[in-house]
Scaffold this active site. Structure first.
Site, PDB file in Angstrom:
ATOM      1  CB  CYS A 126      11.498  -8.434  -2.748  1.00 25.25           C
ATOM      2  SG  CYS A 126      12.709  -7.350  -1.881  1.00 25.25           S
ATOM      3  N   GLY A 168       7.516   0.092   0.057  1.00 24.29           N
ATOM      4  CA  GLY A 168       8.560   0.790  -0.235  1.00 24.29           C
ATOM      5  C   GLY A 168       9.830   0.324   0.910  1.00 24.29           C
ATOM      6  CD  GLU A 169      15.102  -0.575   2.173  1.00 25.84           C
ATOM      7  OE1 GLU A 169      14.715  -2.013   2.428  1.00 25.84           O
ATOM      8  OE2 GLU A 169      15.535  -0.052   3.321  1.00 25.84           O
ATOM      9  CG  ASN A 178       0.568 -13.065   5.543  1.00 23.32           C
ATOM     10  OD1 ASN A 178      -0.104 -13.740   6.178  1.00 23.32           O
ATOM     11  ND2 ASN A 178       1.135 -11.927   6.064  1.00 23.32           N
ATOM     12  CB  CYS A 233       3.614  -7.089   5.878  1.00 26.08           C
ATOM     13  SG  CYS A 233       3.515  -5.854   7.437  1.00 26.08           S
ATOM     14  CD  GLU A 253      -3.638  -1.160   0.379  1.00 26.54           C
ATOM     15  OE1 GLU A 253      -4.490  -1.299  -0.638  1.00 26.54           O
ATOM     16  OE2 GLU A 253      -3.619  -1.657   1.523  1.00 26.54           O
TER      17      GLU A 253
HETATM   18  S1  SF4 Z   1       8.390  -3.368  -0.070  1.00 24.37           S
HETATM   19 FE1  SF4 Z   1      10.058  -4.475   0.940  1.00 24.37          FE
HETATM   20  S2  SF4 Z   1       9.611  -6.794   0.517  1.00 24.37           S
HETATM   21 FE2  SF4 Z   1       8.419  -5.293  -1.245  1.00 24.37          FE
HETATM   22  S3  SF4 Z   1       9.978  -5.023  -2.794  1.00 24.37           S
HETATM   23 FE3  SF4 Z   1      10.416  -3.101  -1.406  1.00 24.37          FE
HETATM   24  S4  SF4 Z   1      11.897  -3.854   0.002  1.00 24.37           S
HETATM   25 FE4  SF4 Z   1      11.151  -5.717  -1.184  1.00 24.37          FE
END
Ligand code: SF4
Length: 342
Positions: free
Chosen positions: A114, A157-158, A288, A331, A90
């Site tokens: 997370c 994603g990271e 959120n 987000c 997305e």
């Molecule tokens: S997208 Fe960001 S907040 Fe979600 S698990 Fe991955 S690092 Fe953590």
């Protein structure tokens, strides 16, 4: 076969050189790709024999829009894109009076786990290619007719765990013959992948760095952000100080505010003390809700008190406005919709 959108201008020049094209053809091919060519035959001014030579090894990728939802509250647009292998990601376009911001994904799912994040429930399915990252920008702009002024790597994603592709995508977005995005208009956000943060601190990449701090309590952070066990808060704070010594530009700290978990004055004080010596701005993000997660949003008053703690100490602090609430567009809500759609 490889996607031409996976290469920087310099790399495209090298490809053209190995194919014995004239020297100037590299720029011509690069510009053709980013001026809307949907396939190699569309590249203007390139002789047919050159097109044929390129087509033997390369193609130009596209992106299929599987769904699109527009918020009735604030016109935020959420795109669900389907990739070549059927995976879905997305992107969220957030129009605003001053600028239009695009939140893009860097991975399909995420390995960081997370506790408050919907994307985490997917696990990591794969990294996005450079072309798939760039295509989110191209297809959201084309799909809405809106000019994207600001790009944030805060979707699925990271980004620093897909660093090579993210780095390349930013270089193409920065490129004057690409989209000419300045440093001020691109932000890459991380939970704190230390080796890559060090590389960013030691170089002059053209983007702003944001760090999701989440909490200044290391034990709590271990629970909320499992990656903290590998890259602990105290080391992240040290790295932020190191970054501040090397760069004039402030870091942006992202601080999602969870009711009763990290939103007290004591929490604010702990963050303030931990980050002494760091040049930063603070982005307070009232959480959120994500279905299936126990975290809740604090009151507006709590967020204002938290913000005021920092502004009273000379630190620029903002409260992020909630966007796209009716389309799960904000987000941290991306994957819930993806999962529901199967
Ligand atoms: S997208 Fe960001 S907040 Fe979600 S698990 Fe991955 S690092 Fe953590």
């Amino acid at each position: 076969m490889d996607d031409l959108k996976n290469f920087t201008r310099q790399e495209i020049k090298e490809i053209c050189a190995t194919l014995d094209f004239e020297k100037y053809r590299g720029d011509q091919v690069f510009e053709g790709v980013y001026k809307g060519a949907e396939n190699i035959d569309d590249i203007k001014g390139l002789p047919a024999k050159h097109k044929q030579a390129l087509k033997e090894k390369y193609f130009i990728s596209g992106l299929k829009t599987a769904a699109m939802a527009v918020s009735k509250i604030d016109s935020t647009v959420k795109f669900l894109f389907e990739l070549e292998d059927g995976e879905k990601i997305e992107s969220v376009l957030i129009p605003d009076k001053e600028r239009n911001t695009l939140c893009i994904s860097s991975q399909v799912g995420c390995a960081c786990g997370c506790g408050f994040c919907a994307t985490a429930t997917l696990g990591l399915r794969r990294n996005l290619t450079c072309g798939e990252i760039i295509n989110q920008f191209i297809y959201t702009s084309n799909g809405t007719g809106l000019k994207v002024d600001n790009l944030v790597f805060m979707g699925m994603g990271e980004p620093l765990l897909n660093w090579e592709n993210v780095k390349k995508a930013v270089a193409i977005l920065n490129d004057e013959k690409g989209y000419h995005f300045s440093r001020a208009r691109v932000t890459v956000s991380t939970v704190g992948i230390l080796p890559v943060m060090k590389e960013i601190a030691d170089n002059d990449y053209k983007f702003k760095l944001a760090v999701s701090i989440i909490t200044a309590d290391n034990e709590l952070r271990d629970k909320l952000v499992p990656m903290n066990k590998k890259y602990p808060l105290i080391e992240i704070a040290k790295m932020c100080r190191y970054f501040s010594k090397k760069h004039e530009e402030p870091l942006m700290f992202e601080y999602p505010l969870f009711a009763g978990i990290n939103d007290s004055i004591k929490d604010a004080e702990a963050l303030y003390q931990l980050m002494k010596g760091v040049n930063y701005k603070l982005n307070v993000i009232p959480y959120n809700s994500v279905s299936g997660k126990e975290f809740t949003k604090p009151s507006r008053e709590t967020a204002l008190v938290f913000q005021e703690f920092f502004t009273a100490r000379g630190i620029m602090a903002f409260i992020r406005k909630e966007k796209g609430a009716d389309i799960s567009g904000a987000c941290g809500q991306l994957a819930a919709v993806y999962r529901d759609k199967g």
